[in-house]
Design a protein around this motif. Structure first.
Motif, mmCIF file in Angstrom:
data_model
loop_
_atom_site.group_PDB
_atom_site.id
_atom_site.type_symbol
_atom_site.label_atom_id
_atom_site.label_comp_id
_atom_site.label_asym_id
_atom_site.label_seq_id
_atom_site.Cartn_x
_atom_site.Cartn_y
_atom_site.Cartn_z
ATOM 1 N N PHE A 245 -11.710 -1.871 -3.391
ATOM 2 C CA PHE A 245 -11.533 -1.667 -4.681
ATOM 3 C C PHE A 245 -9.951 -1.389 -5.062
ATOM 4 O O PHE A 245 -9.928 -1.175 -6.222
ATOM 5 N N SER A 246 -8.999 -1.378 -4.222
ATOM 6 C CA SER A 246 -7.486 -1.326 -4.420
ATOM 7 C C SER A 246 -6.897 -2.594 -3.962
ATOM 8 O O SER A 246 -6.504 -3.414 -4.666
ATOM 9 N N ILE A 247 -6.571 -2.418 -2.577
ATOM 10 C CA ILE A 247 -5.713 -3.765 -2.132
ATOM 11 C C ILE A 247 -6.620 -4.381 -0.948
ATOM 12 O O ILE A 247 -6.131 -5.253 -0.366
ATOM 13 N N TYR B 267 1.050 -1.213 0.039
ATOM 14 C CA TYR B 267 -0.082 -0.052 -0.069
ATOM 15 C C TYR B 267 0.708 1.130 0.026
ATOM 16 O O TYR B 267 0.558 2.180 -0.737
ATOM 17 N N LEU C 244 2.467 1.432 -3.390
ATOM 18 C CA LEU C 244 1.337 2.050 -4.298
ATOM 19 C C LEU C 244 0.859 3.572 -4.312
ATOM 20 O O LEU C 244 0.995 4.124 -5.164
ATOM 21 N N ALA C 245 0.887 3.776 -3.016
ATOM 22 C CA ALA C 245 0.308 5.262 -2.817
ATOM 23 C C ALA C 245 1.471 6.111 -3.085
ATOM 24 O O ALA C 245 1.237 7.107 -3.869
ATOM 25 N N GLN D 234 2.027 6.705 -6.784
ATOM 26 C CA GLN D 234 0.892 7.572 -7.639
ATOM 27 C C GLN D 234 1.255 8.903 -7.120
ATOM 28 O O GLN D 234 0.265 9.872 -7.450
ATOM 29 N N ALA E 6 -11.070 -0.700 1.867
ATOM 30 C CA ALA E 6 -9.940 -0.493 0.840
ATOM 31 C C ALA E 6 -10.340 -1.763 -0.404
ATOM 32 O O ALA E 6 -9.389 -2.182 -1.131
#
Length: 107
Positions: free
Chosen positions: A84-86, A27, A30-31, A34, A82
């Protein structure tokens, strides 16, 4: 009369702890990849769940089943937030924690 427990490590709980730590690292990567800032309470929740499952992974510890149960509840709640992401691996880790808690309760 004290109950006897088998000495050793519950490998199912260790898998949950590794999933928690891997999800936290994933996470954050990934964050930051972005250009966002990771949400600290989410990462903190994953680390608390990892600590609870590490406590529950030692078979001779007191309050092993409640620690695994609390970890499962926390992981399922975080995974739902969470989803829809992880969230899917986090929900899976929560379900595995429930299984480990049930096994700890029986033993």
């Amino acid at each position: 009369m004290a109950t006897r427990t088998r000495p050793g490590v519950d490998w199912l709980a260790l898998v949950v702890a590794l999933l928690c730590l891997g999800s936290a690292v994933g996470y954050v990567v990934l964050a930051m990849g972005q250009g966002d800032v990771p949400v600290l309470w989410f990462v903190g929740g994953l680390l608390v769940a990892a600590a609870l499952t590490l406590h529950g992974s030692v078979r001779s510890r007191r309050f092993r089943a409640p620690a695994l149960l609390a970890s499962g509840v926390l992981l399922c709640a975080l995974g739902a937030l969470a989803l829809f992401s992880i969230g899917l691996p986090i929900v899976a880790a929560g379900l595995i924690a429930f299984t480990a808690a049930a096994r700890a309760r029986v033993a």
